[in-house]
Design a protein around this motif. Structure first.
Motif, PDB file in Angstrom:
ATOM      1  N   LYS A 162       6.576  53.364  26.186  1.00 27.87           N
ATOM      2  CA  LYS A 162       6.796  54.737  25.721  1.00 27.87           C
ATOM      3  C   LYS A 162       7.061  54.771  24.221  1.00 27.87           C
ATOM      4  CE  LYS A 162       8.367  56.712  30.071  1.00 27.87           C
ATOM      5  NZ  LYS A 162       9.466  57.354  30.806  1.00 27.87           N
ATOM      6  N   ILE A 163       7.799  53.797  23.725  1.00 28.59           N
ATOM      7  CA  ILE A 163       8.056  53.717  22.275  1.00 28.59           C
ATOM      8  C   ILE A 163       6.738  53.506  21.533  1.00 28.59           C
ATOM      9  CG2 ILE A 163       9.094  52.281  20.457  1.00 28.59           C
ATOM     10  CD1 ILE A 163      11.098  54.099  21.746  1.00 28.59           C
ATOM     11  N   GLY A 164       5.867  52.663  22.088  1.00 36.04           N
ATOM     12  CA  GLY A 164       4.551  52.441  21.479  1.00 36.04           C
ATOM     13  C   GLY A 164       3.742  53.725  21.435  1.00 36.04           C
ATOM     14  N   GLN A 165       3.746  54.468  22.536  1.00 32.92           N
ATOM     15  CA  GLN A 165       3.040  55.748  22.571  1.00 32.92           C
ATOM     16  C   GLN A 165       3.646  56.720  21.567  1.00 32.92           C
ATOM     17  OE1 GLN A 165       3.353  57.004  26.631  1.00 32.92           O
ATOM     18  NE2 GLN A 165       1.739  55.625  27.363  1.00 32.92           N
ATOM     19  N   LYS A 191      14.270  44.819  33.599  1.00 32.82           N
ATOM     20  CA  LYS A 191      13.111  44.297  32.871  1.00 32.82           C
ATOM     21  C   LYS A 191      11.961  45.296  32.938  1.00 32.82           C
ATOM     22  CE  LYS A 191       9.767  40.548  32.874  1.00 32.82           C
ATOM     23  NZ  LYS A 191       9.210  39.444  33.624  1.00 32.82           N
ATOM     24  N   GLU A 192      11.718  45.861  34.129  1.00 36.15           N
ATOM     25  CA  GLU A 192      10.642  46.837  34.297  1.00 36.15           C
ATOM     26  C   GLU A 192      10.918  48.096  33.483  1.00 36.15           C
ATOM     27  OE1 GLU A 192      10.353  47.396  38.499  1.00 36.15           O
ATOM     28  OE2 GLU A 192       9.438  45.426  38.845  1.00 36.15           O
ATOM     29  N   GLU A 193      12.170  48.547  33.507  1.00 37.33           N
ATOM     30  CA  GLU A 193      12.538  49.728  32.722  1.00 37.33           C
ATOM     31  C   GLU A 193      12.359  49.461  31.231  1.00 37.33           C
ATOM     32  OE1 GLU A 193      16.437  51.194  33.678  1.00 37.33           O
ATOM     33  OE2 GLU A 193      15.958  51.391  35.806  1.00 37.33           O
ATOM     34  N   CYS A 194      12.710  48.249  30.815  1.00 38.22           N
ATOM     35  CA  CYS A 194      12.542  47.888  29.397  1.00 38.22           C
ATOM     36  C   CYS A 194      11.066  47.890  29.010  1.00 38.22           C
ATOM     37  CB  CYS A 194      13.159  46.530  29.102  1.00 38.22           C
ATOM     38  SG  CYS A 194      14.957  46.554  29.092  1.00 38.22           S
ATOM     39  N   GLU A 195      10.227  47.369  29.891  1.00 39.28           N
ATOM     40  CA  GLU A 195       8.787  47.359  29.616  1.00 39.28           C
ATOM     41  C   GLU A 195       8.255  48.785  29.524  1.00 39.28           C
ATOM     42  OE1 GLU A 195       7.167  44.946  32.738  1.00 39.28           O
ATOM     43  OE2 GLU A 195       7.737  43.063  31.758  1.00 39.28           O
ATOM     44  N   GLU A 196       8.701  49.655  30.427  1.00 37.09           N
ATOM     45  CA  GLU A 196       8.296  51.063  30.379  1.00 37.09           C
ATOM     46  C   GLU A 196       8.779  51.707  29.080  1.00 37.09           C
ATOM     47  OE1 GLU A 196       9.583  53.259  33.812  1.00 37.09           O
ATOM     48  OE2 GLU A 196       8.699  51.802  35.200  1.00 37.09           O
ATOM     49  N   PHE A 197      10.019  51.379  28.717  1.00 32.47           N
ATOM     50  CA  PHE A 197      10.584  51.934  27.485  1.00 32.47           C
ATOM     51  C   PHE A 197       9.777  51.477  26.271  1.00 32.47           C
ATOM     52  CE2 PHE A 197      13.570  51.667  23.892  1.00 32.47           C
ATOM     53  CZ  PHE A 197      13.941  52.999  23.806  1.00 32.47           C
TER      54      PHE A 197
END
Length: 132
Positions: A43-46, A34-40
């Motif tokens: 990053k996709i937003g950036q 879940k944390e990795e997905c949130e980071e991903f």
């Protein structure tokens, strides 16, 4: 080794001794995922922001290039127009030169004819004076 009856039923205790349906390592991996997905997603937003900025920049450059292209086309057309005007003016001047040459030739012929008449009249006057 005795089997835990709760584990057989799919129930487990976590580190706080709370009853859980998932095994502790599966629960931990789920949390990590879940944390990795949130980071991903962050990053996709950036990445989308960066790409959006890049697209805007490229669009702006394309507009500037199109503007410069139109200016160049306009300048080329103006140059062609000026060239055609100069060619037309050149032809007009050539025609005027030809006309003036013809006029000069007529004047030269007329001048020669007048010189001949003058010479004849001078000769006539000289003969007339000599006869008296």
């Amino acid at each position: 080794m005795a089997k835990d009856p709760l584990a057989e039923a799919g129930l487990h205790f976590d580190e706080l001794n709370k009853l859980r349906v998932l095994e502790p390592d599966v629960s931990q991996k789920t949390t990590e995922l879940k944390e990795e997905c949130e980071e991903f997603v962050d990053k996709i937003g950036q990445f989308q922001k960066i790409v959006g900025g890049l697209i805007e920049l490229v669009d702006e450059l394309a507009k500037e290039a199109e503007t410069e292209k139109m200016k160049a086309i306009g300048a080329r057309n103006l140059l062609k127009s000026v060239e055609k005007q100069r060619e037309a003016q050149h032809q007009q001047l050539q025609a005027l030169i030809a006309e003036k040459k013809m006029q000069l030739e007529r004047y030269r012929i007329e001048y020669e004819a007048l010189q001949k008449v003058e010479a004849e009249q001078s000769e006539f006057i000289d003969q007339f004076i000599l006869q008296k």
